[in-house]
Design a protein around this motif. Structure first.
Motif, PDB file in Angstrom:
ATOM      1  N   ALA A   5       0.838  -1.208   0.000  1.00 11.20           N
ATOM      2  CA  ALA A   5       0.000   0.000   0.000  1.00 11.20           C
ATOM      3  C   ALA A   5       0.869   1.253   0.000  1.00 11.20           C
ATOM      4  CB  ALA A   5      -0.934  -0.010   1.207  1.00 11.20           C
ATOM      5  N   ASN A   6       1.964   1.216   0.766  1.00 14.45           N
ATOM      6  CA  ASN A   6       2.876   2.352   0.791  1.00 14.45           C
ATOM      7  C   ASN A   6       3.612   2.482  -0.539  1.00 14.45           C
ATOM      8  OD1 ASN A   6       2.189   2.838   3.447  1.00 14.45           O
ATOM      9  ND2 ASN A   6       3.879   1.614   4.263  1.00 14.45           N
ATOM     10  N   TYR A   7       3.903   1.360  -1.157  1.00 14.41           N
ATOM     11  CA  TYR A   7       4.631   1.360  -2.430  1.00 14.41           C
ATOM     12  C   TYR A   7       3.880   2.165  -3.489  1.00 14.41           C
ATOM     13  CZ  TYR A   7       6.850  -0.453  -6.681  1.00 14.41           C
ATOM     14  OH  TYR A   7       7.495  -0.559  -7.873  1.00 14.41           O
ATOM     15  N   PHE A   8       2.566   1.953  -3.556  1.00 18.31           N
ATOM     16  CA  PHE A   8       1.769   2.701  -4.532  1.00 18.31           C
ATOM     17  C   PHE A   8       1.526   4.131  -4.060  1.00 18.31           C
ATOM     18  CE2 PHE A   8       0.439  -1.667  -5.813  1.00 18.31           C
ATOM     19  CZ  PHE A   8       0.888  -1.601  -7.120  1.00 18.31           C
ATOM     20  N   GLY A   9       1.137   4.285  -2.808  1.00 15.36           N
ATOM     21  CA  GLY A   9       0.744   5.590  -2.317  1.00 15.36           C
ATOM     22  C   GLY A   9       1.849   6.621  -2.312  1.00 15.36           C
ATOM     23  N   GLN A  10       3.077   6.193  -2.020  1.00 13.18           N
ATOM     24  CA  GLN A  10       4.160   7.155  -1.888  1.00 13.18           C
ATOM     25  C   GLN A  10       4.504   7.828  -3.212  1.00 13.18           C
ATOM     26  OE1 GLN A  10       7.665   5.095  -0.559  1.00 13.18           O
ATOM     27  NE2 GLN A  10       7.802   3.798  -2.364  1.00 13.18           N
ATOM     28  N   HIS A  11       4.124   7.219  -4.322  1.00 14.16           N
ATOM     29  CA  HIS A  11       4.411   7.810  -5.627  1.00 14.16           C
ATOM     30  C   HIS A  11       3.306   8.750  -6.103  1.00 14.16           C
ATOM     31  CE1 HIS A  11       7.108   4.313  -5.576  1.00 14.16           C
ATOM     32  NE2 HIS A  11       7.847   4.997  -6.408  1.00 14.16           N
ATOM     33  N   ILE A  12       2.191   8.816  -5.363  1.00 15.15           N
ATOM     34  CA  ILE A  12       1.052   9.623  -5.786  1.00 15.15           C
ATOM     35  C   ILE A  12       0.749  10.758  -4.807  1.00 15.15           C
ATOM     36  CG2 ILE A  12      -1.402   9.576  -6.397  1.00 15.15           C
ATOM     37  CD1 ILE A  12       0.479   8.030  -8.311  1.00 15.15           C
ATOM     38  N   SER A  13       0.941  10.528  -3.529  1.00 12.48           N
ATOM     39  CA  SER A  13       0.587  11.519  -2.519  1.00 12.48           C
ATOM     40  C   SER A  13       1.257  12.863  -2.796  1.00 12.48           C
ATOM     41  CB  SER A  13       0.990  11.021  -1.128  1.00 12.48           C
ATOM     42  OG  SER A  13       0.642  11.958  -0.136  1.00 12.48           O
ATOM     43  N   LEU A  33      -9.018   7.143  -8.456  1.00 14.59           N
ATOM     44  CA  LEU A  33      -7.959   6.371  -7.821  1.00 14.59           C
ATOM     45  C   LEU A  33      -6.837   7.269  -7.305  1.00 14.59           C
ATOM     46  CD1 LEU A  33      -6.721   3.658  -7.060  1.00 14.59           C
ATOM     47  CD2 LEU A  33      -5.818   3.490  -9.394  1.00 14.59           C
ATOM     48  N   LEU A  34      -6.385   8.217  -8.116  1.00 17.09           N
ATOM     49  CA  LEU A  34      -5.244   9.037  -7.728  1.00 17.09           C
ATOM     50  C   LEU A  34      -5.597  10.033  -6.624  1.00 17.09           C
ATOM     51  CD1 LEU A  34      -3.481   9.624 -11.169  1.00 17.09           C
ATOM     52  CD2 LEU A  34      -3.246   7.731  -9.540  1.00 17.09           C
ATOM     53  N   ASP A 223     -10.048  -1.020 -14.234  1.00 14.63           N
ATOM     54  CA  ASP A 223      -8.937  -1.906 -14.591  1.00 14.63           C
ATOM     55  C   ASP A 223      -7.805  -1.118 -15.248  1.00 14.63           C
ATOM     56  OD1 ASP A 223     -10.603  -3.978 -13.729  1.00 14.63           O
ATOM     57  OD2 ASP A 223     -11.368  -4.347 -15.750  1.00 14.63           O
ATOM     58  N   ILE A 224      -8.168  -0.156 -16.066  1.00 17.42           N
ATOM     59  CA  ILE A 224      -7.160   0.666 -16.739  1.00 17.42           C
ATOM     60  C   ILE A 224      -6.511   1.615 -15.737  1.00 17.42           C
ATOM     61  CG2 ILE A 224      -6.678   2.142 -18.722  1.00 17.42           C
ATOM     62  CD1 ILE A 224      -7.892  -0.717 -19.284  1.00 17.42           C
ATOM     63  N   ALA A 225      -7.318   2.133 -14.810  1.00  9.63           N
ATOM     64  CA  ALA A 225      -6.767   3.013 -13.771  1.00  9.63           C
ATOM     65  C   ALA A 225      -5.684   2.295 -12.973  1.00  9.63           C
ATOM     66  CB  ALA A 225      -7.886   3.498 -12.850  1.00  9.63           C
ATOM     67  N   VAL A 228      -2.512   2.144 -15.005  1.00 14.28           N
ATOM     68  CA  VAL A 228      -1.837   3.443 -14.996  1.00 14.28           C
ATOM     69  C   VAL A 228      -1.091   3.633 -13.680  1.00 14.28           C
ATOM     70  CG1 VAL A 228      -2.221   5.955 -14.952  1.00 14.28           C
ATOM     71  CG2 VAL A 228      -3.404   4.527 -16.641  1.00 14.28           C
ATOM     72  N   LEU A 229      -1.728   3.265 -12.575  1.00 17.59           N
ATOM     73  CA  LEU A 229      -1.073   3.370 -11.268  1.00 17.59           C
ATOM     74  C   LEU A 229       0.207   2.532 -11.234  1.00 17.59           C
ATOM     75  CD1 LEU A 229      -0.996   4.293  -8.322  1.00 17.59           C
ATOM     76  CD2 LEU A 229      -2.491   2.348  -7.764  1.00 17.59           C
ATOM     77  N   PHE A 230       0.177   1.360 -11.833  1.00 19.70           N
ATOM     78  CA  PHE A 230       1.364   0.509 -11.891  1.00 19.70           C
ATOM     79  C   PHE A 230       2.499   1.227 -12.616  1.00 19.70           C
ATOM     80  CE2 PHE A 230       3.858  -2.807 -14.132  1.00 19.70           C
ATOM     81  CZ  PHE A 230       4.375  -3.472 -13.028  1.00 19.70           C
ATOM     82  N   CYS A 231       2.173   1.879 -13.735  1.00 23.12           N
ATOM     83  CA  CYS A 231       3.192   2.634 -14.480  1.00 23.12           C
ATOM     84  C   CYS A 231       3.774   3.758 -13.629  1.00 23.12           C
ATOM     85  CB  CYS A 231       2.590   3.220 -15.753  1.00 23.12           C
ATOM     86  SG  CYS A 231       2.079   2.020 -16.997  1.00 23.12           S
TER      87      CYS A 231
END
Length: 252
Positions: A5-13, A33-34, A223-225, A228-231
């Motif tokens: 959860a931190n792995y994804f969130g830290q790149h967006i916050s 999502l973002l 699913d596409i969102a 995009v988050l993965f990228c």
């Protein structure tokens, strides 16, 4: 690896994010999502009702990030200038651009010049214009990420969508060449090509689309969102250059 959860969130916050065509479909799902991950997101779309509905819905769903926006048309130079003025004032710059605004289009025989012109200005020139403005800002900070939403139509090249195929093939080439130009500036480029996704662009009724989702013949915008988050969530050293997402039973 740390908590996922931190792995994804830290790149967006607190990232400053612009999403073209962010009021419906894939763009709206990405915005949802973002913002939920703490992003400071600016959206726009040409339909005022869709815009206000999207803004209200996102504000009600999440209190974590921030949402800004305006009703505007990507084909109008004055609207483009107005959007970037608001982006600069509200966000103070940009870290991520999601180029998503696009319109459906059919074959050559059924169309005419003015229809094609508007489609091309939306689906191709809009991407180029917004990438240009984003790069102007990102190059000063030597960082940024542009995600261009394409389509599997660029690979399938269906005869019923000649004009749409042309625009999405252009986006495939644009993404490849753009990455070569701006990667040395510290700016990433990712190209995302969905297969069939439920949206207002689909010719099927909403009921038929839901049936196709159930049968694994169509994707949800969410699913596409996630793709995009993965990228967006990769470390600086790692680029997701191109990614294709297809429904399990859409055989291409």
């Amino acid at each position: 690896m740390e908590n996922i959860a931190n792995y994804f969130g830290q790149h967006i916050s607190q990232k400053r994010i612009v999403i073209t065509g962010g009021t419906t479909g894939i763009g709206k799902a990405i915005a949802d999502l973002l913002v939920s991950l703490g992003g400071r997101v600016f959206i726009f779309g040409r339909d005022e009702n869709d815009f206000y509905n999207a803004m209200n819905d996102i504000k009600e769903k999440s209190k974590v990030g921030e949402i800004y926006g305006v009703a505007a048309d990507i084909t109008k130079k004055e609207d483009i200038d107005m959007i970037w003025g608001k982006v600069d004032r509200n966000l103070g710059g940009i870290d991520i651009l999601i180029n998503n605004a696009a319109l459906p289009a059919g074959g050559l025989i059924e169309g005419d010049y003015e229809d094609w012109k508007y489609i091309l200005e939306t689906n191709v020139l809009g991407y180029i214009a917004f990438a240009k403005e984003a790069v102007n800002r990102m190059k000063e900070q030597k960082s940024g990420h542009i995600v261009n939403i394409g389509s599997m139509s660029a690979e399938v090249k269906e005869k019923t969508g000649v004009i749409y195929v042309s625009t999405k093939t252009a986006i495939r080439g644009f993404s490849t060449a753009l990455r070569k130009e701006i990667n040395p500036l510290g700016i990433k480029v990712s190209h995302v090509e969905p297969g069939a996704v439920t949206s207002d662009m689909q010719p099927d009724s909403k009921e038929m689309q839901q049936e196709k989702i159930k049968n694994m013949e169509m994707l949800e915008a969410e699913d596409i969102a996630m793709s995009v988050l993965f990228c967006l969530s990769q470390p600086k050293r790692c680029d997701i250059v191109s990614i294709q997402i297809r429904p399990h039973l859409q055989i291409i």
